[in-house]
Design a protein around this motif. Structure first.
Motif, PDB file in Angstrom:
ATOM      1  N   GLN A 295     -22.465 -17.856  56.881  1.00 30.05           N
ATOM      2  CA  GLN A 295     -22.971 -17.182  58.214  1.00 30.05           C
ATOM      3  C   GLN A 295     -22.542 -17.974  59.459  1.00 30.05           C
ATOM      4  O   GLN A 295     -22.161 -17.428  60.509  1.00 30.05           O
ATOM      5  N   LYS A 296     -22.598 -19.567  59.316  1.00 22.43           N
ATOM      6  CA  LYS A 296     -22.160 -20.367  60.412  1.00 22.43           C
ATOM      7  C   LYS A 296     -20.773 -20.106  60.799  1.00 22.43           C
ATOM      8  O   LYS A 296     -20.464 -20.282  61.853  1.00 22.43           O
ATOM      9  N   ILE A 297     -19.785 -19.837  59.705  1.00 25.91           N
ATOM     10  CA  ILE A 297     -18.494 -19.531  59.918  1.00 25.91           C
ATOM     11  C   ILE A 297     -18.079 -18.074  60.353  1.00 25.91           C
ATOM     12  O   ILE A 297     -16.983 -17.708  60.697  1.00 25.91           O
ATOM     13  N   GLY A 298     -18.972 -17.288  60.587  1.00 28.90           N
ATOM     14  CA  GLY A 298     -18.880 -16.081  61.086  1.00 28.90           C
ATOM     15  C   GLY A 298     -18.846 -14.787  60.044  1.00 28.90           C
ATOM     16  O   GLY A 298     -18.603 -13.730  60.817  1.00 28.90           O
ATOM     17  N   VAL A 299     -19.236 -14.934  58.732  1.00 27.20           N
ATOM     18  CA  VAL A 299     -19.440 -13.611  57.852  1.00 27.20           C
ATOM     19  C   VAL A 299     -20.605 -13.055  58.223  1.00 27.20           C
ATOM     20  O   VAL A 299     -21.647 -13.630  58.800  1.00 27.20           O
ATOM     21  N   LYS A 300     -20.367 -11.711  58.745  1.00 29.25           N
ATOM     22  CA  LYS A 300     -21.639 -10.794  58.987  1.00 29.25           C
ATOM     23  C   LYS A 300     -22.621 -10.674  57.816  1.00 29.25           C
ATOM     24  O   LYS A 300     -22.149 -10.781  56.786  1.00 29.25           O
ATOM     25  N   LYS A 301     -23.874 -10.517  58.070  1.00 32.20           N
ATOM     26  CA  LYS A 301     -24.868 -10.370  57.446  1.00 32.20           C
ATOM     27  C   LYS A 301     -24.678  -9.181  56.659  1.00 32.20           C
ATOM     28  O   LYS A 301     -25.053  -8.902  55.200  1.00 32.20           O
ATOM     29  N   LYS A 302     -24.049  -8.207  57.099  1.00 28.86           N
ATOM     30  CA  LYS A 302     -23.547  -6.669  56.303  1.00 28.86           C
ATOM     31  C   LYS A 302     -22.931  -7.133  55.112  1.00 28.86           C
ATOM     32  O   LYS A 302     -22.982  -6.680  53.938  1.00 28.86           O
ATOM     33  N   GLU A 303     -21.670  -7.844  55.365  1.00 33.39           N
ATOM     34  CA  GLU A 303     -20.733  -8.257  54.277  1.00 33.39           C
ATOM     35  C   GLU A 303     -21.315  -9.124  53.188  1.00 33.39           C
ATOM     36  O   GLU A 303     -21.168  -8.919  52.240  1.00 33.39           O
ATOM     37  N   ILE A 304     -22.438 -10.062  53.833  1.00 32.73           N
ATOM     38  CA  ILE A 304     -22.807 -10.976  52.633  1.00 32.73           C
ATOM     39  C   ILE A 304     -23.911  -9.939  51.837  1.00 32.73           C
ATOM     40  O   ILE A 304     -23.785 -10.257  50.553  1.00 32.73           O
ATOM     41  N   LYS A 305     -24.607  -9.062  52.441  1.00 30.70           N
ATOM     42  CA  LYS A 305     -25.475  -8.161  51.543  1.00 30.70           C
ATOM     43  C   LYS A 305     -24.671  -7.266  50.638  1.00 30.70           C
ATOM     44  O   LYS A 305     -25.037  -7.033  49.572  1.00 30.70           O
TER      45      LYS A 305
ATOM     46  N   SER B  24     -21.665  -8.096  49.313  1.00 33.68           N
ATOM     47  CA  SER B  24     -21.370  -9.088  48.205  1.00 33.68           C
ATOM     48  C   SER B  24     -22.213  -9.395  47.293  1.00 33.68           C
ATOM     49  O   SER B  24     -22.277  -9.395  45.959  1.00 33.68           O
ATOM     50  N   ILE B  25     -23.649  -9.585  47.704  1.00 29.97           N
ATOM     51  CA  ILE B  25     -24.597  -9.892  46.877  1.00 29.97           C
ATOM     52  C   ILE B  25     -24.981  -8.539  45.942  1.00 29.97           C
ATOM     53  O   ILE B  25     -25.181  -8.630  44.673  1.00 29.97           O
ATOM     54  N   ALA B  26     -25.025  -7.204  46.558  1.00 30.13           N
ATOM     55  CA  ALA B  26     -25.293  -6.306  45.758  1.00 30.13           C
ATOM     56  C   ALA B  26     -24.333  -6.051  44.763  1.00 30.13           C
ATOM     57  O   ALA B  26     -24.475  -5.576  43.666  1.00 30.13           O
ATOM     58  N   LYS B  27     -22.807  -6.083  44.818  1.00 31.04           N
ATOM     59  CA  LYS B  27     -21.751  -6.348  43.922  1.00 31.04           C
ATOM     60  C   LYS B  27     -22.156  -7.371  42.763  1.00 31.04           C
ATOM     61  O   LYS B  27     -21.953  -6.929  41.895  1.00 31.04           O
ATOM     62  N   GLN B  28     -22.468  -8.356  43.429  1.00 31.83           N
ATOM     63  CA  GLN B  28     -22.625  -9.620  42.271  1.00 31.83           C
ATOM     64  C   GLN B  28     -23.727  -9.074  41.224  1.00 31.83           C
ATOM     65  O   GLN B  28     -23.706  -9.265  39.961  1.00 31.83           O
ATOM     66  N   ILE B  29     -24.735  -8.608  41.902  1.00 27.00           N
ATOM     67  CA  ILE B  29     -26.011  -8.500  40.964  1.00 27.00           C
ATOM     68  C   ILE B  29     -25.805  -6.875  40.093  1.00 27.00           C
ATOM     69  O   ILE B  29     -26.396  -6.852  39.033  1.00 27.00           O
ATOM     70  N   PHE B  30     -25.011  -6.139  40.519  1.00 30.17           N
ATOM     71  CA  PHE B  30     -24.649  -5.134  40.101  1.00 30.17           C
ATOM     72  C   PHE B  30     -24.235  -5.176  38.497  1.00 30.17           C
ATOM     73  O   PHE B  30     -24.503  -4.425  37.714  1.00 30.17           O
ATOM     74  N   PHE B  31     -23.246  -6.091  38.370  1.00 32.88           N
ATOM     75  CA  PHE B  31     -22.908  -6.365  37.178  1.00 32.88           C
ATOM     76  C   PHE B  31     -23.797  -6.947  36.322  1.00 32.88           C
ATOM     77  O   PHE B  31     -23.681  -6.910  35.167  1.00 32.88           O
ATOM     78  N   VAL B  32     -24.522  -7.942  36.857  1.00 32.74           N
ATOM     79  CA  VAL B  32     -25.877  -8.630  36.115  1.00 32.74           C
ATOM     80  C   VAL B  32     -26.566  -7.608  35.402  1.00 32.74           C
ATOM     81  O   VAL B  32     -26.864  -7.602  34.276  1.00 32.74           O
ATOM     82  N   PHE B  33     -26.644  -6.332  36.189  1.00 32.99           N
ATOM     83  CA  PHE B  33     -27.798  -5.392  35.666  1.00 32.99           C
ATOM     84  C   PHE B  33     -26.866  -4.186  34.972  1.00 32.99           C
ATOM     85  O   PHE B  33     -27.447  -3.566  34.063  1.00 32.99           O
ATOM     86  N   ALA B  34     -25.770  -4.014  35.297  1.00 28.96           N
ATOM     87  CA  ALA B  34     -24.999  -2.789  34.672  1.00 28.96           C
ATOM     88  C   ALA B  34     -24.661  -3.348  33.181  1.00 28.96           C
ATOM     89  O   ALA B  34     -24.514  -2.266  32.264  1.00 28.96           O
ATOM     90  N   MET B  35     -24.347  -4.383  32.808  1.00 29.41           N
ATOM     91  CA  MET B  35     -23.763  -4.634  31.424  1.00 29.41           C
ATOM     92  C   MET B  35     -24.932  -4.469  30.588  1.00 29.41           C
ATOM     93  O   MET B  35     -24.772  -3.807  29.438  1.00 29.41           O
TER      94      MET B  35
END
Length: 258
Positions: free
Chosen positions: A177-187, A189-200
Motif C-alpha cells: 500500500q505504501k508503494i502505491g498498490v491500490k486496495k482494489k488490486e490487493i483485494k 489478489s487476496i481473492a485469487k489466492q484464497i480461491f485456490f485454497v478453497f477450490a482444491m
C-alpha cells in the motif's frame, strides 16, 4: 387369485408362459444386474416327500407380486407340478387385498390387526412402508449430520489457517500500500489466492463423491443422480460462504492501519 390377475392389479401388462412341467419363472423384486443371478437357463433343486424336483428357469420378472416381507423372492411353477407336489406337501394360502392410498392406511392396518386371529401372519404395505421409511430416515439423518459436521470442520480449519497467514503477511501488504498498490488490486489478489485454497478441496471432494456414489448406484441398482446433485449443490454453497467470509476477514486484517 391367479398370478396374471395379481400382475394386472399392479398395473403391469405382463404375462407368464410355462410350456413344460419343470419350467419355472423367478420373480425377484430386488433384482440388480451387478448382484443378482441371471436366472434364464439356470436350474434349481428342491426337496419334496416325492423326491428331488428340478426346475429350469425360462424367464424372470423384476417386481414384487406381494409384500416384500411376505415373499421377497417367488418362483412360479406349472399347474401340473404344483398339483403334483401339493398332494404330499403343506400348502399355505395367502389372502391379499388391494388397498387404495396404501401409504396412509395406518388406521386400516390397526383395525385389520385387531380382527385377524393371533395365529395368522398379517403383513401390510403400510407396515412395510413405515418400517422402511423409519430406517432410511435414520440413515439419511446420520449421514447428513456427519457429513455436515466434517464439512463445517474442514471449512473452519481452512478459514482460521488463512486468518493466521493474514496476520503473518500483514506487513507485506502494508508495504504494498505504501508503494502505491491500490486496495482494489490487493483485494483481487487476496481473492485469487484464497480461491485456490478453497477450490482444491471442493473439486477433489466433488470428484470423489461422484465416483463413489456412481459405483454405489451401479452396485445397488438405484438412481442416485438427484441426491448426488443436491449434495454437491449444498457442498458448494457452504464452501462459497466460507470463501467470501475468509476473503472479507483476510482483507480487513491486512488492510488495518498500524
Amino acid at each position: 387369485m391367479k398370478l396374471i390377475q395379481l400382475i394386472k392389479e399392479m398395473g403391469k401388462s405382463d404375462t407368464v408362459h410355462l410350456t413344460d412341467m419343470n419350467e419355472a419363472v423367478a420373480i425377484d423384486g430386488e433384482y440388480t444386474k451387478s448382484l443378482s443371478s441371471h436366472y434364464k437357463g439356470k436350474t434349481a433343486l428342491f426337496e419334496t416327500k416325492q423326491g428331488t424336483k428340478k426346475l429350469i428357469f425360462s424367464d424372470y420378472k423384476t417386481y414384487f407380486v406381494m409384500n416384500a416381507r411376505l415373499a421377497g423372492f417367488t418362483v412360479v411353477v406349472s399347474d401340473e407340478l404344483f398339483n403334483q407336489v401339493s398332494k404330499t406337501e403343506k400348502v399355505q394360502t395367502i389372502q391379499m387385498y388391494n388397498v387404495q392410498d396404501e401409504k396412509h392406511a395406518e388406521q386400516l392396518t390397526e383395525k385389520m390387526q385387531q380382527l385377524v386371529p393371533e395365529t395368522a401372519q398379517l403383513d401390510s404395505f403400510y407396515a412395510t412402508y413405515k418400517a422402511g421409511m423409519e430406517a432410511k430416515g435414520m440413515l439419511i439423518f446420520m449421514g447428513a449430520f456427519l457429513g455436515l459436521v466434517f464439512l463445517l470442520a474442514t471449512g473452519s480449519v481452512i478459514y482460521f489457517k488463512q486468518l493466521t497467514e493474514a496476520t503473518a503477511d500483514r506487513e507485506r501488504y502494508v508495504i504494498l500500500q505504501k508503494i502505491g498498490v491500490k486496495k482494489k488490486e490487493i483485494k483481487a489478489s487476496i481473492a485469487k489466492q484464497i480461491f485456490f485454497v478453497f477450490a482444491m478441496p471442493l473439486v477433489i471432494g466433488i470428484a470423489h463423491s461422484t465416483v463413489a456414489l456412481t459405483a454405489l448406484s451401479n452396485l445397488a441398482g438405484l438412481d442416485l443422480a438427484m441426491p448426488v446433485f443436491i449434495s454437491m449443490c449444498v457442498y458448494t454453497v457452504i464452501y462459497t460462504i466460507y470463501y467470501f467470509l475468509t476473503v472479507s476477514s483476510y482483507s480487513k486484517i491486512v488492510m488495518e492501519q498500524p
